[in-house]
Write an enzyme that holds these catalytic residues in place. Sequence first.
Site, short mmCIF file in Angstrom:
data_model
loop_
_atom_site.label_atom_id
_atom_site.label_comp_id
_atom_site.label_asym_id
_atom_site.label_seq_id
_atom_site.Cartn_x
_atom_site.Cartn_y
_atom_site.Cartn_z
N ASP A 32 -10.47 3.20 4.84
CA ASP A 32 -11.01 1.91 4.59
C ASP A 32 -12.44 1.72 4.70
OD1 ASP A 32 -8.99 0.21 4.13
OD2 ASP A 32 -8.35 0.15 6.34
N GLN B 211 -3.94 -1.61 9.92
CA GLN B 211 -3.91 -2.88 9.38
C GLN B 211 -4.47 -3.87 10.09
OE1 GLN B 211 -3.06 -3.45 6.08
NE2 GLN B 211 -3.71 -5.39 6.44
N LYS C 34 0.87 -1.11 -0.08
CA LYS C 34 0.03 0.23 -0.01
C LYS C 34 0.86 1.29 0.02
CE LYS C 34 -3.58 -2.47 2.42
NZ LYS C 34 -4.38 -2.77 3.55
#
Length: 295
Positions: A121, A98, A54
């Site tokens: 997200d 994460q 990412k």
Amino acid sequence: VPARILDGKNLASRLQSDIRRRTAEFVAQRHEPPTLAAVLVGDDPASAVYVRNKQAACRRAGMDSRLHRLPAASSTGQVADQVAALNEDPAVHGILVQLPLPSAIDTRAILDLIDPLKDVDAFHPLNVGLLSQGRPRFLPCTPHGVLQLLAHGQVSVAGRLVVIVGRSEIVGKPLAMLLAAKDSPLGPDLANATVTVCHSRTSDVGRFTREAEVVVAALGKPRAITAAMIRPGSTVIDVGINRVGDRLVGDVDFEAVQQIAGAITPVPGGVGPLTVTMLLENTLTAAQRLAGVVV
Ligand code: NDP
């Protein structure tokens, strides 16, 4: 004839070029580069790889990325303090925690703490609520990637039966919401589906998938969706990423299903590259919104 391949790698690279162009435009208007802050707790090797990918994608797109590593033994409070600091930091536009977090940490409490305007997200309940009401602020990355693959593969779902196998908060559930909605940011052809959601308590998943014009496999079981479960000519989207020996395989038995389906995504090179791409899209959107350039 074997199914048409829906090539996620190629699509991701085209979409990332466009994001890079729009990022450069934004920066040229005297804005700081969009900045993604990743929080990585512990030393799970797969998570480290995902975060690294990412960050590399951010740099390629002309964005800044930061990594905040915390020890595996961190408390919920310590991770919360890190998130709170990033919420307050005006130089940070997107925050990514994460997952999975070590089991001693209260994941829900951490995700609930992320500033909804930096929630790239789209896991915060406010953003999930906006999505469920058909007015999303950020689209969740993997479901958005699936929509992009369908859109660019000229697969309309409107009026058709879509069967999603898996109901997780990250993939199955938000995707079901998007596909069953009246409209989508990608247009009404990527909405208006009749959606059936299967899960581990579904008796005979094949009974449902065999009727489907589009199947989305997101159950996390290697090659669980077999050719006998697929209707000839249908579109099969494989979200699964499973390590089998030293190979990555999807949730679909690719070789056999490819002989039956009309279109199919490979693993790797299908949904995965799109997930990262949509994270970049959300980071750019977050920076533009915090700068007051978009609503
Ligand atoms: P989860 O494990 O959180 O959810 C799996 C879902 O599948 C659950 O709803 C579960 O049901 C259901 N399920 C499990 N076994 C079966 C079965 N035998 N039959 C029917 N349903 C079943 O997984 P995620 O949604 O997070 O991920 C799914 C897969 O996608 C994984 O392989 C993951 O690695 C991959 N993934 C890929 C991404 C990408 O970018 N391509 C991004 C995110 C995930 P129940 O709810 O009853 O437990």
